[in-house]
Design a protein around this motif. Structure first.
Motif, PDB file in Angstrom:
ATOM      1  N   THR A  92       0.836  -1.213   0.000  1.00 54.73           N
ATOM      2  CA  THR A  92       0.000   0.000   0.000  1.00 54.73           C
ATOM      3  C   THR A  92       0.864   1.254   0.000  1.00 54.73           C
ATOM      4  N   ILE A  93       1.932   1.231   0.802  1.00 50.32           N
ATOM      5  CA  ILE A  93       2.854   2.385   0.870  1.00 50.32           C
ATOM      6  C   ILE A  93       3.469   2.647  -0.500  1.00 50.32           C
ATOM      7  N   LEU A  94       3.817   1.553  -1.230  1.00 47.22           N
ATOM      8  CA  LEU A  94       4.415   1.727  -2.561  1.00 47.22           C
ATOM      9  C   LEU A  94       3.503   2.534  -3.479  1.00 47.22           C
ATOM     10  N   ASN A  95       2.220   2.402  -3.283  1.00 45.28           N
ATOM     11  CA  ASN A  95       1.255   3.060  -4.171  1.00 45.28           C
ATOM     12  C   ASN A  95       0.821   4.442  -3.687  1.00 45.28           C
ATOM     13  N   SER A  96       0.888   4.706  -2.367  1.00 48.36           N
ATOM     14  CA  SER A  96       0.294   5.961  -1.881  1.00 48.36           C
ATOM     15  C   SER A  96       1.165   6.738  -0.902  1.00 48.36           C
ATOM     16  N   GLY A  97       2.352   6.235  -0.575  1.00 45.75           N
ATOM     17  CA  GLY A  97       3.177   6.919   0.410  1.00 45.75           C
ATOM     18  C   GLY A  97       3.971   8.079  -0.176  1.00 45.75           C
ATOM     19  N   THR A  98       4.758   8.728   0.691  1.00 48.61           N
ATOM     20  CA  THR A  98       5.677   9.767   0.227  1.00 48.61           C
ATOM     21  C   THR A  98       6.845   9.108  -0.484  1.00 48.61           C
ATOM     22  N   THR A  99       7.662   9.899  -1.150  1.00 53.29           N
ATOM     23  CA  THR A  99       8.820   9.339  -1.859  1.00 53.29           C
ATOM     24  C   THR A  99       9.745   8.605  -0.884  1.00 53.29           C
ATOM     25  N   THR A 100       9.993   9.246   0.266  1.00 52.92           N
ATOM     26  CA  THR A 100      10.854   8.610   1.274  1.00 52.92           C
ATOM     27  C   THR A 100      10.203   7.352   1.818  1.00 52.92           C
ATOM     28  N   GLY A 101       8.875   7.414   2.065  1.00 44.99           N
ATOM     29  CA  GLY A 101       8.148   6.243   2.560  1.00 44.99           C
ATOM     30  C   GLY A 101       8.192   5.100   1.576  1.00 44.99           C
ATOM     31  N   LYS A 102       8.038   5.414   0.291  1.00 42.28           N
ATOM     32  CA  LYS A 102       8.107   4.371  -0.752  1.00 42.28           C
ATOM     33  C   LYS A 102       9.487   3.725  -0.772  1.00 42.28           C
ATOM     34  N   ALA A 103      10.528   4.544  -0.647  1.00 39.74           N
ATOM     35  CA  ALA A 103      11.891   4.008  -0.658  1.00 39.74           C
ATOM     36  C   ALA A 103      12.101   3.068   0.514  1.00 39.74           C
ATOM     37  N   ARG A 104      11.621   3.465   1.703  1.00 39.00           N
ATOM     38  CA  ARG A 104      11.800   2.621   2.885  1.00 39.00           C
ATOM     39  C   ARG A 104      10.989   1.334   2.772  1.00 39.00           C
ATOM     40  N   ALA A 105       9.785   1.422   2.215  1.00 38.15           N
ATOM     41  CA  ALA A 105       8.966   0.221   2.008  1.00 38.15           C
ATOM     42  C   ALA A 105       9.665  -0.720   1.024  1.00 38.15           C
ATOM     43  N   ALA A 106      10.246  -0.154  -0.036  1.00 34.99           N
ATOM     44  CA  ALA A 106      10.946  -0.972  -1.041  1.00 34.99           C
ATOM     45  C   ALA A 106      12.156  -1.659  -0.433  1.00 34.99           C
ATOM     46  N   ARG A 107      12.885  -0.956   0.429  1.00 38.17           N
ATOM     47  CA  ARG A 107      14.059  -1.580   1.055  1.00 38.17           C
ATOM     48  C   ARG A 107      13.642  -2.686   2.025  1.00 38.17           C
ATOM     49  N   ALA A 108      12.523  -2.480   2.737  1.00 31.49           N
ATOM     50  CA  ALA A 108      12.021  -3.541   3.625  1.00 31.49           C
ATOM     51  C   ALA A 108      11.635  -4.772   2.803  1.00 31.49           C
ATOM     52  N   LEU A 109      10.968  -4.565   1.665  1.00 31.49           N
ATOM     53  CA  LEU A 109      10.604  -5.681   0.787  1.00 31.49           C
ATOM     54  C   LEU A 109      11.845  -6.366   0.243  1.00 31.49           C
TER      55      LEU A 109
END
Length: 995
Positions: free
Chosen positions: A807-824
């Motif tokens: 969900t974060i990948l689709n609707s988060g901030t740029t920094t949030g998306k990056a952190r979600a991607a690194r967690a994945l």
């Protein structure tokens, strides 16, 4: 008495030097023929240093030199007399004699030049440099050319023409006296002109005493002509004339003119009737035009004329004037009667006629006032009819123009209030503004006082100024005598008067302006920047170093308010504001509220100067170590520490983010500051606790391990975790989460945090939105998803973290998306170890059931068992991040894709999966437009992909050019990596020269 010839030359030089300076100063202040006398003043100033040099060199007492100096003194006496006469005599008199004055000034200037020439010749022993200076100044005087101003010469010509032609019409006299008054700097107001005429008449009387009959006669003619002008009469005289003229007149219709009043040529009532030699009377301008066009006969009788002399018809002119005055009185009374009806149509007609009356004769401005019409004009403005108000404003503007008595009456009967109300009406505001300008002419103090009482006046004027109405500024400037008005203007974003008062005003004004700046909480950032650029910071800092407590306190509040602007923060630092504020923060005399303001300002200054060192007022670097030690000591002080802890923590927070941040953090550690800050998280007031969190957050990147150790040692770790979950402030929760994210990622630390409930608390903060809290919680989750701790990963997976991350990948901030991607990515790194080959299930007699194999991994995958991000449907979201090539999110997405192909076991399946997901093609775009890290990660990804023949064949064409570009212009590391990939593509010969 000793004669001047026996006076020693040194004494004579002293006398002459003093005289030269006196005349030079006096000449500069002469108002008539100002340009000529200012030139004379400059020339005289040039003599003074030459004379002083002569005196210094001990000029010898030679007879020739003495005579030259005596001659110089005599001519300087003449210059002094001329300057004195031009200062003391009537301005009208001086204008009449401007030709002779200029001539006399030129003669005396050149005579002084001759004296200087004699002096240079007499002093044979003079040095070459003194002689050169004398000759230079002498040439200046001898070549002097003075001329009367063209304007004054034109006025003189017109005056002489009027006397020669026996002009008696009032219009001619009115125009002439206005031109004279403006030329000599006399206000065009009856009382001022009357005063000047009286002085002029005294000059005539002096001429009579001196038996200068010819000049006396000329001046009598001038006085007679000018006395016909309206402005030559005082207000009292004109009003008395109205009283006499209107004594037996009622409210009737105007009387038609007699036929003898009508000019046969113009068919209009005559103004300046003159009689021709044919004994027929005409308007002067008409008959003059008739003769000027070549006619030699009488236009009415057609009689041929040989004498073209025109004689004023005084008796007829007097009769016409009496008729005119009678009709003026009738029209004025009728207009007043109509205004009293309070009828819109009648009022409009009356106001139009009043304007016409004033245009026909300036005397009517006094007669209208004498009839007490002005209060009636003010009253009809209350009818709220815009057309009536427009005509009333027009009439008022005419009535008060150069008429201070009418101006005062308008103000006294409440006209100012009505004019101010019209400022707020779009169709009337400019006209109302012009009336205000007229009312503010002359002695404006009383009008300004009244205007200041109109609360909406400043509001409307500032609005007009903001609309670029040029006449609004002069009115606003006249209201700047009141500090209250200046403050009100500032509250409406008109700051020029406030800035001027703060820079150049009295101590009282500066104090009021500083107080206003401190109280203007609604100041926009743009206005704060503008105030700083226009120089208010310097005076405020100057007030800070004064001994007056009130000045310090008001300046502190102003600086605090302005310091939220980033440019002002730098300006304050450059002006040496930091040490000044530190001195005030540690001062025992300053109240605690002021110290709080000082601390906030210090914090802002420190935060705004992350790339520059702090300096004092002399430009020397501030001792940051000493400042931090002082702040910590002050914070721990029993007398002031409790109250000042919050603001001091904010200062340290600012310093920790500055250019000297590393030094600040080291000093805090040395002073046992980390333990002190951790202690403030439990039991301290909320404001203090929040400030401690801010500081811990700014220190966390370099002191995360120290903070964790203190929390663990002091047994406050569980409290810290609970604080994250229970804190009502989103900002504080976000900062606490970032502090947690800085803790060491080793297994022992993570397990300790897990035991303290950190995982559950952090997961609760991930809302799947774009908030700062979610962004910070994701940073903490990165720590918990490290592949080294599979059990901790499993706990997160069981909590449903994958769906949140997608969900974060689709609707988060740029920094949030990056952190979600690194967690994945971290989960994906673990998947290969957890994935196992499929095994058949079912009875042997039946066909065995084979579980589905993962599209990437070589075994059976699921989110729950292997943490597979393919099964979690995260790949489309990761691919979408590649559409933001210049963001950190794109970097993280490539890192996640790299986990699919980094192992030989999954490379072929992973490459084909990425191809089908369009991830490879989009990744190629990062080679040209991505961040430096994204470019390097993409090259790493291609290095793995191009180990496969089908991938090389598919993407070689598209990858070639960007890889060559990187091999040429990339960083050292990227150049090498790009070269190796190009070698994989058998293109090494094309790019071998670049690595």
């Amino acid at each position: 008495m000793i004669g001047i010839e026996v006076i020693p030359i040194s004494t004579l030089l002293t006398l002459i030097t003093t005289q030269v300076l006196e005349i030079a100063i006096a000449a500069k202040d002469v108002l008539v023929e100002k340009e000529s006398f200012q030139k004379l003043s400059r020339y005289l100033h040039d003599i003074e240093p030459v004379l002083a040099e002569l005196k210094e060199r001990c000029f010898k007492d030679l007879t020739a030199a003495n005579q030259a100096l005596q001659s110089l003194k005599t001519d300087l006496d003449r210059a002094h007399t001329l300057v004195s006469d031009c200062t003391d005599k009537s301005k009208f008199y001086l204008l009449l004699h401007c030709r002779s004055i200029v001539k006399d000034a030129q003669v005396v200037t050149r005579d002084i030049g001759k004296d200087l020439e004699l002096l240079s010749l007499a002093g044979t022993e003079l040095s070459l440099d003194i002689r050169d200076n004398l000759l230079r100044v002498k040439n200046q005087f001898l070549s002097a050319e003075f001329q009367a101003s063209e304007t004054k010469l034109q006025i003189l010509s017109k005056l002489e023409e009027g006397i020669r032609d026996h002009r008696t019409d009032q219009g001619f006299a009115n125009d002439l006296i206005v031109a004279i008054a403006m030329a000599v700097g006399v206000p065009v107001e009856p009382s001022e002109i009357n005063k000047e005429l009286s002085s002029f008449k005294r000059e005539k009387e002096l001429l009579a005493e001196r038996k200068q009959m010819q000049e006396q006669a000329f001046m009598e003619q001038v006085i007679d002509l000018l006395s016909k002008a309206d402005a030559a009469y005082t207000s009292d005289v004109l009003r008395q004339r109205y009283k006499e003229a209107s004594e037996h007149i009622g409210i009737t219709e105007p009387v038609d003119p007699l036929s003898s009043f009508i000019c046969p040529l113009a068919r209009e009532v005559m103004i300046d009737p003159v009689t021709a030699s044919s004994n027929r009377t005409y308007e002067r301008s008409e008959i003059e035009r008739w003769f000027a066009s070549g006619h030699t006969s009488d236009p009415f009788t057609h009689m041929e004329l040989t004498d073209f002399t025109l004689r004023p018809n005084t008796s007829l002119r007097k009769a016409i004037q009496e008729w005119t005055d009678q009709n003026y009185c009738i029209r004025i009374r009728r207009a007043k009667h109509f205004l009293q009806k309070r009828d819109v149509a009648l009022a409009q007609n009356a106001l139009d006629d009043l304007c016409k009356l004033c245009e026909e004769s300036n005397t009517n401005t006094e007669w209208i006032a004498a009839e007490n019409v002005i209060p009636e004009i003010i009253e009809v403005m209350k009818l709220r009819d815009k057309e009536v108000q427009r005509r009333a404003l027009t009439a008022l503007r005419i009535l008060v123009h150069n008429n201070f008595r009418n101006r005062d009456e308008v103000v006294q009967v409440g006209g100012l209030e009505q004019v101010v109300r019209c400022l707020g009406k779009s169709t009337l505001k400019k006209l109302a503004l012009s009336v205000l300008l007229e009312l503010l002419q002359g002695d404006e103090r009383s009008v300004c006082e009244k205007l200041c009482q109109e609360k909406s006046a400043v509001l409307h004027l500032v609005m007009l100024h903001n609309e670029n109405e040029p006449t609004a500024k002069p009115v606003l400037e006249k209201l700047c005598s009141s500090n209250e008005n200046i403050v009100q203007m500032a509250s409406m974003s008109y700051f020029d008067p406030l800035i001027s008062s703060l820079l150049e005003g009295s101590e009282e004004s500066k104090l009021a302006m500083a107080r206003a700046l401190g109280n203007l909480e609604s100041l926009s950032d743009q206005n704060k920047l503008m105030l700083g650029e226009k120089g208010v910071i310097g005076p405020l800092l100057q007030m800070m170093i004064s001994d007056k407590l009130e000045a310090k306190a008001t300046a502190l509040e102003a600086l605090r308010n302005l310091s939220s602007n980033s440019q002002n923060q730098r300006s304050m630092a450059q002006a040496g504001g930091f040490p000044v504020l530190m001195d005030n923060l540690t001062s025992p005399r300053l109240p605690q509220t002021c110290k709080e303001a000082a601390a906030i300002t210090l914090k802002n200054i420190a935060q705004g100067n992350t790339d520059a060192s702090l300096t004092d007022r002399d430009g020397h670097a501030v001792n940051v170590k000493q400042a931090v030690e002082t702040l910590i000591g002050l914070m721990e002080s029993s007398s002031h520490g409790l109250i000042l802890r919050a603001p001091i923590l904010l200062v340290l927070h600012g310093l920790a983010q500055s250019k000297d941040g590393e030094l600040v953090q080291e000093v805090i550690k040395e002073q046992q500051g980390v333990a002190f800050l951790v202690g403030l998280l439990d039991g301290a007031e909320r404001e203090v606790r929040d400030s401690a969190v801010f500081l811990l957050r700014s220190m966390s990147e370099g002191a995360g391990g120290d903070i964790f150790d203190c929390l663990y040692t002091e047994k406050k770790l569980e409290h810290f975790v609970n604080l994250i979950g229970n804190c009502s402030s989103a900002d504080i929760r976000a900062d606490l989460l970032m502090v947690l994210a800085s803790f060491p990622s080793n297994k022992q630390t993570m397990e300790t945090l897990m035991e303290a409930g950190a995982v559950t608390t952090v997961l609760a903060q991930v809302k799947g939105d774009s908030s700062k809290v979610t962004e910070s919680a994701l940073a903490a989750l990165e720590r918990f998803t490290e592949p080294t701790n599979v059990e901790l990963q499993r706990t997160l997976v069981d909590s449903g973290i994958h769906s949140v991350l997608v969900t974060i990948l689709n609707s988060g901030t740029t920094t949030g998306k990056a952190r979600a991607a690194r967690a994945l990515r971290n989960f994906s790194l673990t998947t290969l170890d957890l994935c196992h080959p499929p095994t058949s299930t079912g009875w042997l007699c039946f066909r065995p059931t084979v579980p589905a194999i993962c599209k990437v991994h070589t075994g059976v995958c699921s989110v729950k068992t292997t943490f597979c991000i393919v099964e979690a449907r995260a790949v489309p979201g990761l691919v979408a991040l590649l559409d933001e090539p210049s963001s950190v999110a794109a970097e993280a997405a490539v890192e996640a894709f790299f986990t699919f192909v980094s192992s030989e076991e999954t490379r072929e399946r992973g490459a084909w999966f990425l191809h089908e997901a369009n991830a490879i093609l989009k990744s190629l775009g990062l080679l040209a437009h991505g961040t430096a890290t994204a470019k390097e990660r993409t090259v790493d990804l291609l290095a793995c992909l191009f180990k496969l023949k089908n991938m090389r064949e598919t993407y070689c064409g598209r990858a070639k050019l960007p890889l060559v570009e990187l091999a040429q212009h990339g960083s050292v590391t990227v150049k090498k990596k790009a070269g190796k990939v190009l070698a994989q593509l058998s293109m090494i010969q094309e790019v071998s020269s670049y690595f």
